[in-house]
Design a protein around this motif. Structure first.
Motif, short mmCIF file in Angstrom:
data_model
loop_
_atom_site.label_atom_id
_atom_site.label_comp_id
_atom_site.label_asym_id
_atom_site.label_seq_id
_atom_site.Cartn_x
_atom_site.Cartn_y
_atom_site.Cartn_z
N ALA A 122 -34.60 -21.73 16.89
CA ALA A 122 -35.50 -22.25 17.92
C ALA A 122 -36.19 -23.53 17.43
N ALA A 123 -36.59 -23.52 16.16
CA ALA A 123 -37.27 -24.70 15.61
C ALA A 123 -36.29 -25.88 15.54
N GLU A 124 -35.08 -25.61 15.09
CA GLU A 124 -34.10 -26.70 14.99
C GLU A 124 -33.77 -27.26 16.37
N HIS A 125 -33.71 -26.38 17.37
CA HIS A 125 -33.41 -26.86 18.73
C HIS A 125 -34.56 -27.72 19.25
N THR A 126 -35.76 -27.37 18.86
CA THR A 126 -36.92 -28.18 19.26
C THR A 126 -36.80 -29.58 18.67
N VAL A 127 -36.40 -29.62 17.40
CA VAL A 127 -36.24 -30.93 16.75
C VAL A 127 -35.08 -31.69 17.40
N GLY A 173 -43.63 -22.39 15.92
CA GLY A 173 -44.50 -23.57 15.87
C GLY A 173 -44.69 -24.07 14.45
N MET A 174 -44.87 -23.14 13.53
CA MET A 174 -45.10 -23.51 12.13
C MET A 174 -43.85 -24.16 11.53
N LYS A 175 -42.71 -23.59 11.86
CA LYS A 175 -41.44 -24.14 11.35
C LYS A 175 -41.22 -25.55 11.91
N VAL A 176 -41.50 -25.72 13.20
CA VAL A 176 -41.34 -27.04 13.82
C VAL A 176 -42.27 -28.04 13.13
N VAL A 251 -39.39 -25.32 24.27
CA VAL A 251 -38.35 -24.40 23.82
C VAL A 251 -38.98 -23.01 23.74
N ALA A 252 -40.10 -22.84 24.46
CA ALA A 252 -40.78 -21.53 24.43
C ALA A 252 -40.43 -20.75 25.68
N SER A 308 -29.36 -19.95 20.41
CA SER A 308 -27.91 -19.83 20.45
C SER A 308 -27.23 -20.54 19.29
N THR A 309 -27.39 -19.98 18.11
CA THR A 309 -26.58 -20.41 16.96
C THR A 309 -25.86 -19.16 16.45
#
Ligand SMILES: NC(=O)c1ccc[n+]([C@@H]2O[C@H](COP(=O)([O-])OP(=O)(O)OC[C@H]3O[C@@H](n4cnc5c(N)ncnc54)[C@H](O)[C@@H]3O)[C@@H](O)[C@H]2O)c1
Ligand SMILES: O=C(O)[C@H](O)COP(=O)(O)O
Length: 593
Positions: A122-127, A173-176, A251-252, A308-309
């Motif tokens: 989810a974080a990678e997709h946000t980026v 959120g923290m990962k992003v 992406v939430a 979806s990875t």
């Protein structure tokens, strides 16, 4: 006796014993399915989905577990249709907003998820959306494929040295935020529940309110769950305060931005663009605001691909399938959304006490309440843990076991099972109040390493009145067996199991013989007999009772005892009436455990 509060579901006659059916109406990674299928007693069905509510309602009564992603709506109607067998709804992902968790809780159905299996994805997709919106990746790709070479129109902006606002500083959120720092961004964060220390360690600035960040961010990304408090969190007022060059990401969950306001903001140029993975209707209903947003030239849209990875799908699938296996086998979930987490070791230690307390509750209801025309509902109980048991901090299964014992033998629970998921709710519905007390040293029951006292107190009134109306059951565990050591004012020592006749009688010669003959005449066999005294325990008549009671028929002050008979054969109402009428018998209760 019904299964314990934490037992696996009772198999239904339609299938061989211990065969559990699992419905998976969405695509789930094969690794998890393999975990389920490795168990020969599990039958896994994977119909092509998503299924509509009506289709699910028709199918679900045959299933013990349902595993979904975000496309299946698990409504109250679906849960009601599955009430007889359904034990667990598993969400192969994080968000449970497509599941009516409150209805599942009422029905005692555990809801589990995978809280962190897809957080990296989810974080990678946000980026990915951050960079795609900054550099028009979607429009550029579409243009090239359509034969256009548009360089001047698609000049983007850099993200390095820009400010990213993160709303919701949880796992994703923290990962992003960390990834954005890696891209050279300055990160400001809004989360009413975030800690200053954690924010400082992550190198981000924690702000008190959303209003504090809107005007300064170049990009804004939301990572909150969809709750009543986050629905429309970013509306017209908020979007109007942002820079005209700002871009927003979601992406939430669809709905955290007010979609109509976002559409207006893009159309009227209050902001420059958006990267959206989630919408209020998925796929967006034709002609809806969501559909117009998804198709908007300033929006980079993806069809809910955040999780979806290959890796994330493998993680969430394994996470939830492992929990389904555990739950159906009578074990514990590791990530229950609507039940407390209990460590396996605690669970193992509590098991015999779960059995004991459920039986104490059932004995209470059948001996004290139903047999004497009393009520369980509306009563106040005290559950006292003595000795080693008093040191256990998580006694939730014991509380649930008591509620189950108290209500199951007399109440119509509409097919619901009482368990740690719904025990508090069911107790509340019945007006049953239970105080739990931990007495570590000595206390009233010092003899056993661990013991339990169940006390029913008459509600209201002063202390003395309360004590006068008090009814007591005490029990203990020895090895794997459970025992009752006190019933009312009688000291006892019997195993609460099978069908028991509890006779309160004057302790005079001949009573046992008379009762035996009466039961024999009606074809009721006596398997075991215990006599409980008011002063000391004993399993023989010789150990019986000495307590001054009312004046017996012969005018002498009578001694009283309890006779506890384990019986086989049908004990009819007529048999009970005859026993009650027999000389020297004060009252009788029939208890099925
Ligand atoms: N698009 C996808 O495929 C995908 C994948 C994974 C997660 N998600 C979604 O991402 C969201 C975040 O997931 P998570 O695992 O990080 O959840 P999380 O529970 O770890 O974090 C959510 C955070 O939001 C904060 N929050 C709650 N209300 C808030 C408010 N009013 N203002 C600011 N912050 C608030 C909470 O304090 C918490 O820290 C969820 O909605 C989840 O469903 C989507
Ligand atoms: O909440 C989640 O985990 C994500 O939204 C993923 O949803 P999905 O399982 O439908 O991909």
């Amino acid at each position: 006796m019904a299964p314990s509060a934490l037992d696996p579901p009772t198999p239904t006659p339609a299938f061989p014993p211990a065969t559990y059916r699992i419905l998976v109406p969405e695509h789930l990674s094969p690794e998890g399915l393999a975990l389920l299928r490795a168990n020969p007693t599990f039958a896994v069905d994977t119909p092509p989905g998503p299924l509509s509510e009506a289709e699910l309602c028709a199918l679900i009564p045959a299933y013990h577990a349902l595993i979904v992603r975000s496309e299946t709506r698990v409504t109250a109607a679906v849960l009601a249709a599955g009430a007889a067998k359904l034990r667990v709804v598993a969400r192969a992902g994080v968000g449970v907003d497509n599941i009516d968790v409150a209805a599942a809780t009422r029905g005692g159905i555990v809801v589990v998820n995978s809280p962190s299996g897809n957080l990296v994805a989810a974080a990678e997709h946000t980026v990915a959306l951050l960079l795609a919106t900054a550099r028009h990746v979607g429009a550029a790709d579409a243009g090239v494929k359509a034969g256009r070479w548009e360089r001047a129109r698609l000049v983007g902006v850099e993200v390095g040295r820009k400010t990213l606002g993160v709303v919701g500083f949880g796992k994703v959120g923290m990962k992003v935020a960390r990834m954005a720092k890696g891209l050279g961004m300055r990160v400001v964060v809004v989360d009413p529940y975030a800690s200053k220390e954690v924010a400082a360690r992550a190198g981000v600035e924690l702000r008190a309110a959303l209003a504090d960040v809107l005007a300064e961010v170049d990009f804004l990304t939301v990572h909150t769950p969809l709750l009543a408090s986050t629905l429309g969190l970013l509306g017209e007022k908020e979007l109007r305060r942002m820079k005209k060059t700002a871009r927003v990401l979601n992406v939430a969950r669809g709905g955290v931005y007010d979609e109509a306001a976002l559409l207006k903001a893009l159309d009227e140029g209050w902001i420059a663009g958006a990267g959206l993975d989630v919408f209020t209707s998925e796929p967006p209903v034709e002609g809806s605001v969501a559909a117009r947003l998804a198709a908007h030239p300033k929006v980079v849209s993806t069809p809910h691909l955040g999780a979806s990875t290959v890796e994330a799908q493998e993680n969430v699938s394994m996470d939830v399938c492992a929990q389904v296996v555990e739950i159906l086998k009578g074990g514990l979930p590791t990530a229950a959304v609507n039940a407390p987490i209990i460590l396996p070791e605690e669970y193992r230690r509590l098991q015999p006490f779960v059995r004991l307390i459920e039986r104490m509750g059932s004995l209470y209801t059948q001996h004290f309440a139903s047999a004497r025309g009393g009520m369980v509902g509306g009563r106040r109980f005290e559950l006292v843990y003595h000795g080693e048991l008093a040191g256990m901090s998580n006694t939730r299964p014991l509380f649930a076991a008591l509620v189950k014992g108290l209500v199951s033998s007399i109440s119509d629970l509409g097919g619901r099972d009482v368990n740690i998921v719904n025990a508090t709710l069911i107790a509340k519905e019945r007006g049953i109040a239970i105080d739990e007390k931990h007495v570590r040293d000595g206390g009233a029951v010092p003899t056993y390493a661990s013991a339990v006292t169940l006390r029913s107190l008459s509600s209201g009134g002063d202390e003395a009145a309360s004590q006068a109306g008090e009814q007591v059951i005490e029990g203990y565990v020895s090895g794997n067996d459970v025992f009752i050591s006190k019933l009312d004012r009688f000291t006892a020592n019997f195993q609460p199991q099978g069908t028991l006749l509890v006779l309160h009688n004057y302790d005079e010669p001949g009573k046992i013989g008379n009762v035996g003959m009466l039961l024999g005449r009606h074809g009721v066999n006596i398997n075991s007999m215990h006599v409980a005294s008011a002063l000391y325990g004993g399993a023989t008549p010789a150990a019986a009772a000495i307590v001054d009671g009312p004046i017996a028929a012969n005018g002498r002050a009578a001694r009283e005892a309890l006779m506890i008979l384990g019986v086989a054969g049908e004990v009819t109402e007529d048999v009970l009436r005859e026993l009650e009428a027999a000389e020297g018998i004060l009252d009788v209760s029939l208890v099925r455990l």
